[in-house]
Design a protein around this motif. Structure first.
Motif, PDB file in Angstrom:
ATOM      1  N   MET A   1       0.764  -1.169   0.227  1.00  0.00           N
ATOM      2  CA  MET A   1       0.455  -0.094   0.070  1.00  0.00           C
ATOM      3  C   MET A   1       0.682   1.064   0.119  1.00  0.00           C
ATOM      4  SD  MET A   1      -2.633   1.306   3.013  1.00  0.00           S
ATOM      5  CE  MET A   1      -4.422   0.005   2.129  1.00  0.00           C
ATOM      6  N   SER A   2       0.219   2.124  -0.799  1.00  0.00           N
ATOM      7  CA  SER A   2       1.420   3.837  -1.340  1.00  0.00           C
ATOM      8  C   SER A   2       0.515   4.727  -0.953  1.00  0.00           C
ATOM      9  CB  SER A   2       1.732   3.634  -2.508  1.00  0.00           C
ATOM     10  OG  SER A   2       2.556   5.003  -2.856  1.00  0.00           O
ATOM     11  N   GLY A   3       0.450   5.394  -0.158  1.00  0.00           N
ATOM     12  CA  GLY A   3      -0.363   6.545   0.182  1.00  0.00           C
ATOM     13  C   GLY A   3      -1.301   6.748   0.388  1.00  0.00           C
ATOM     14  N   GLY A   4      -1.907   5.350   1.622  1.00  0.00           N
ATOM     15  CA  GLY A   4      -2.997   4.909   1.134  1.00  0.00           C
ATOM     16  C   GLY A   4      -3.641   4.518   0.514  1.00  0.00           C
ATOM     17  N   TYR A   5      -3.268   4.120  -0.975  1.00  0.00           N
ATOM     18  CA  TYR A   5      -3.697   3.474  -1.765  1.00  0.00           C
ATOM     19  C   TYR A   5      -3.164   1.854  -2.080  1.00  0.00           C
ATOM     20  CZ  TYR A   5      -6.257   7.425  -3.847  1.00  0.00           C
ATOM     21  OH  TYR A   5      -7.418   7.766  -4.018  1.00  0.00           O
ATOM     22  N   VAL A   6      -3.841   0.824  -2.101  1.00  0.00           N
ATOM     23  CA  VAL A   6      -2.785  -0.294  -3.121  1.00  0.00           C
ATOM     24  C   VAL A   6      -2.847  -0.082  -4.390  1.00  0.00           C
ATOM     25  CG1 VAL A   6      -3.285  -2.533  -3.215  1.00  0.00           C
ATOM     26  CG2 VAL A   6      -4.731  -1.761  -1.031  1.00  0.00           C
ATOM     27  N   SER A   7      -1.767  -0.182  -4.506  1.00  0.00           N
ATOM     28  CA  SER A   7      -1.351  -0.388  -6.829  1.00  0.00           C
ATOM     29  C   SER A   7      -0.951  -1.409  -7.294  1.00  0.00           C
ATOM     30  CB  SER A   7      -0.111   0.390  -6.904  1.00  0.00           C
ATOM     31  OG  SER A   7       0.298   2.231  -6.103  1.00  0.00           O
ATOM     32  N   LEU A   8      -2.133  -1.360  -8.457  1.00  0.00           N
ATOM     33  CA  LEU A   8      -2.542  -2.470  -8.999  1.00  0.00           C
ATOM     34  C   LEU A   8      -2.357  -2.228 -10.543  1.00  0.00           C
ATOM     35  CD1 LEU A   8      -6.036  -4.235  -7.665  1.00  0.00           C
ATOM     36  CD2 LEU A   8      -3.634  -4.826  -6.911  1.00  0.00           C
ATOM     37  N   THR A   9      -1.693  -3.364 -10.606  1.00  0.00           N
ATOM     38  CA  THR A   9      -1.062  -3.221 -12.634  1.00  0.00           C
ATOM     39  C   THR A   9      -1.412  -4.748 -13.631  1.00  0.00           C
ATOM     40  OG1 THR A   9       1.298  -2.115 -11.862  1.00  0.00           O
ATOM     41  CG2 THR A   9       0.181  -3.195 -14.011  1.00  0.00           C
ATOM     42  N   THR A  10      -2.246  -3.496 -14.352  1.00  0.00           N
ATOM     43  CA  THR A  10      -3.456  -5.132 -15.086  1.00  0.00           C
ATOM     44  C   THR A  10      -2.196  -6.182 -15.833  1.00  0.00           C
ATOM     45  OG1 THR A  10      -3.743  -3.851 -16.896  1.00  0.00           O
ATOM     46  CG2 THR A  10      -5.664  -3.461 -14.976  1.00  0.00           C
ATOM     47  N   PRO A  11      -3.096  -7.303 -16.525  1.00  0.00           N
ATOM     48  CA  PRO A  11      -3.965  -8.049 -16.079  1.00  0.00           C
ATOM     49  C   PRO A  11      -3.985  -8.190 -14.850  1.00  0.00           C
ATOM     50  CG  PRO A  11      -2.368  -9.602 -18.022  1.00  0.00           C
ATOM     51  CD  PRO A  11      -2.001  -6.918 -17.504  1.00  0.00           C
ATOM     52  N   LEU A  12      -4.923  -8.401 -14.147  1.00  0.00           N
ATOM     53  CA  LEU A  12      -5.176  -9.270 -12.891  1.00  0.00           C
ATOM     54  C   LEU A  12      -5.260 -10.018 -12.277  1.00  0.00           C
ATOM     55  CD1 LEU A  12      -7.219  -6.002 -11.338  1.00  0.00           C
ATOM     56  CD2 LEU A  12      -4.969  -6.115 -11.250  1.00  0.00           C
ATOM     57  N   SER A  13      -4.691 -11.277 -11.595  1.00  0.00           N
ATOM     58  CA  SER A  13      -4.500 -12.460 -10.782  1.00  0.00           C
ATOM     59  C   SER A  13      -5.637 -12.447  -9.764  1.00  0.00           C
ATOM     60  CB  SER A  13      -4.003 -12.836 -10.840  1.00  0.00           C
ATOM     61  OG  SER A  13      -3.055 -12.213  -9.639  1.00  0.00           O
ATOM     62  N   VAL A  14      -6.798 -13.793  -9.611  1.00  0.00           N
ATOM     63  CA  VAL A  14      -7.398 -13.688  -8.711  1.00  0.00           C
ATOM     64  C   VAL A  14      -6.655 -13.433  -7.225  1.00  0.00           C
ATOM     65  CG1 VAL A  14      -8.174 -15.127  -7.186  1.00  0.00           C
ATOM     66  CG2 VAL A  14      -8.848 -15.128  -9.330  1.00  0.00           C
ATOM     67  N   GLU A  15      -5.009 -14.051  -7.437  1.00  0.00           N
ATOM     68  CA  GLU A  15      -4.144 -13.271  -6.148  1.00  0.00           C
ATOM     69  C   GLU A  15      -3.919 -12.083  -5.888  1.00  0.00           C
ATOM     70  OE1 GLU A  15      -3.801 -17.224  -7.863  1.00  0.00           O
ATOM     71  OE2 GLU A  15      -3.664 -15.457  -9.144  1.00  0.00           O
ATOM     72  N   ASP A  16      -4.257 -11.141  -7.325  1.00  0.00           N
ATOM     73  CA  ASP A  16      -3.951  -9.822  -7.248  1.00  0.00           C
ATOM     74  C   ASP A  16      -5.255  -9.464  -6.239  1.00  0.00           C
ATOM     75  OD1 ASP A  16      -1.390 -10.056  -8.530  1.00  0.00           O
ATOM     76  OD2 ASP A  16      -2.985  -9.176  -9.930  1.00  0.00           O
ATOM     77  N   ILE A  17      -6.635  -9.870  -6.437  1.00  0.00           N
ATOM     78  CA  ILE A  17      -7.675  -9.125  -5.947  1.00  0.00           C
ATOM     79  C   ILE A  17      -7.929  -9.449  -4.722  1.00  0.00           C
ATOM     80  CG2 ILE A  17      -8.237  -8.038  -8.531  1.00  0.00           C
ATOM     81  CD1 ILE A  17      -9.930 -10.407  -8.578  1.00  0.00           C
ATOM     82  N   GLU A  18      -7.948 -10.923  -4.386  1.00  0.00           N
ATOM     83  CA  GLU A  18      -7.916 -11.486  -2.930  1.00  0.00           C
ATOM     84  C   GLU A  18      -8.447 -11.015  -2.106  1.00  0.00           C
ATOM     85  OE1 GLU A  18      -8.943 -13.944   0.861  1.00  0.00           O
ATOM     86  OE2 GLU A  18      -6.539 -13.441  -0.529  1.00  0.00           O
ATOM     87  N   PRO A  19      -6.889  -9.839  -1.759  1.00  0.00           N
ATOM     88  CA  PRO A  19      -7.109  -9.802  -0.426  1.00  0.00           C
ATOM     89  C   PRO A  19      -7.792  -8.679  -0.020  1.00  0.00           C
ATOM     90  CG  PRO A  19      -4.695  -9.839  -1.667  1.00  0.00           C
ATOM     91  CD  PRO A  19      -5.138 -10.139  -2.716  1.00  0.00           C
ATOM     92  N   LEU A  20      -8.379  -7.939  -1.284  1.00  0.00           N
ATOM     93  CA  LEU A  20      -9.247  -6.653  -1.061  1.00  0.00           C
ATOM     94  C   LEU A  20     -10.381  -6.519  -0.576  1.00  0.00           C
ATOM     95  CD1 LEU A  20      -8.925  -5.444  -4.693  1.00  0.00           C
ATOM     96  CD2 LEU A  20      -6.971  -4.436  -3.376  1.00  0.00           C
ATOM     97  N   HIS A  21     -10.328  -4.907   0.180  1.00  0.00           N
ATOM     98  CA  HIS A  21     -12.232  -5.439   0.750  1.00  0.00           C
ATOM     99  C   HIS A  21     -12.973  -4.359   0.123  1.00  0.00           C
ATOM    100  CE1 HIS A  21     -10.414  -8.387   3.229  1.00  0.00           C
ATOM    101  NE2 HIS A  21     -10.213  -8.654   3.492  1.00  0.00           N
ATOM    102  N   ALA A  22     -13.867  -4.548   0.833  1.00  0.00           N
ATOM    103  CA  ALA A  22     -14.745  -2.979   0.315  1.00  0.00           C
ATOM    104  C   ALA A  22     -14.319  -1.884   1.351  1.00  0.00           C
ATOM    105  CB  ALA A  22     -16.459  -3.528   0.980  1.00  0.00           C
ATOM    106  N   GLY A  23     -14.090  -0.869   0.363  1.00  0.00           N
ATOM    107  CA  GLY A  23     -13.845   0.031   0.888  1.00  0.00           C
ATOM    108  C   GLY A  23     -12.174   0.692   0.366  1.00  0.00           C
ATOM    109  N   ASP A  24     -11.345  -0.470   0.229  1.00  0.00           N
ATOM    110  CA  ASP A  24      -9.994  -0.193   0.451  1.00  0.00           C
ATOM    111  C   ASP A  24      -9.857   0.865  -1.266  1.00  0.00           C
ATOM    112  OD1 ASP A  24      -9.552  -2.145   1.542  1.00  0.00           O
ATOM    113  OD2 ASP A  24      -8.936  -3.572   0.553  1.00  0.00           O
ATOM    114  N   LEU A  25      -8.980   1.845  -0.900  1.00  0.00           N
ATOM    115  CA  LEU A  25      -8.892   2.931  -2.311  1.00  0.00           C
ATOM    116  C   LEU A  25      -7.829   2.071  -3.259  1.00  0.00           C
ATOM    117  CD1 LEU A  25      -8.345   5.775  -0.590  1.00  0.00           C
ATOM    118  CD2 LEU A  25     -10.656   4.795  -1.392  1.00  0.00           C
TER     119      LEU A  25
END
Length: 187
Positions: free
Chosen positions: A1-25
């Motif tokens: 997490m950087s500056g309160g944000y989770v940085s993601l780069t596409t394409p995404l895998s299930v492993e990339d999105i599994e840790p996300l929770h509603a409300g995450d920036l």
């Protein structure tokens, strides 16, 4: 997490999105595909006819947007989110083919949320009213299908630090429902 944000780069895998929770920036970088109702209807027709889709949805993110024409020196014009529920009849078709993310505004149907949980896809919200600011995150834009649909054509966007919030996650989290519960507790 950087500056309160989770940085993601596409394409995404299930492993990339599994840790996300509603409300995450999040800040998305890489490729996003644009598609609204008319493009989704055409893709559904293509699938029914056994024809290939204009892009492989595996690992991709679709942004529900119909951008305005680009001004000189810009990749795209203002590009604010479209109401996601208009894509609900079609979204499960893409989700079951590996789509990992969708960006829009508003709530999603129970059928779409169920497909997201089953196949591994998250729904991101983009803030409406920020169309010009969101367009600044778009570095490249190219029409890849359905050019006759004009603003609703499918575009391949290259974005950098595109801001969004997780609305529906892989843990049955729903930012809209959580917000309503919090508000009711205050009454």
């Amino acid at each position: 997490m950087s500056g309160g944000y989770v940085s993601l780069t596409t394409p995404l895998s299930v492993e990339d999105i599994e840790p996300l929770h509603a409300g995450d920036l999040v800040r998305l970088s890489g490729v996003l595909y644009t598609a609204r109702d008319a493009a989704h209807a055409r893709m559904a027709g293509a699938l029914t006819a056994g024809e290939p889709l204009p892009f492989d949805p595996e690992g991709q993110v679709v942004y529900f947007v119909g951008p305005t024409p680009a001004r000189p020196g810009h990749a795209i014009g203002p590009a604010g989110p479209t109401t996601a529920s208009r894509m609900d009849p079609y979204s499960p078709l893409l989700i079951e083919r590996g789509l990992r993310g969708m960006i829009g505004k508003g709530t999603r149907s129970a059928e779409v949320r169920e497909a997201m949980l089953r196949y591994g896809c998250v729904y991101f919200g983009a803030v409406e009213g920020t169309a010009a600011l969101l367009a600044q995150c778009v570095k490249e834009s190219e029409v890849v299908a359905y050019e006759d649909l004009d603003a609703e054509a499918i575009r391949r966007l290259v974005v950098e630090d595109f801001p969004a919030v997780v609305v529906n996650d892989l843990h049955s989290g729903d930012l809209y429902e959580e917000g309503r519960r919090r508000w009711r507790r205050r009454e």
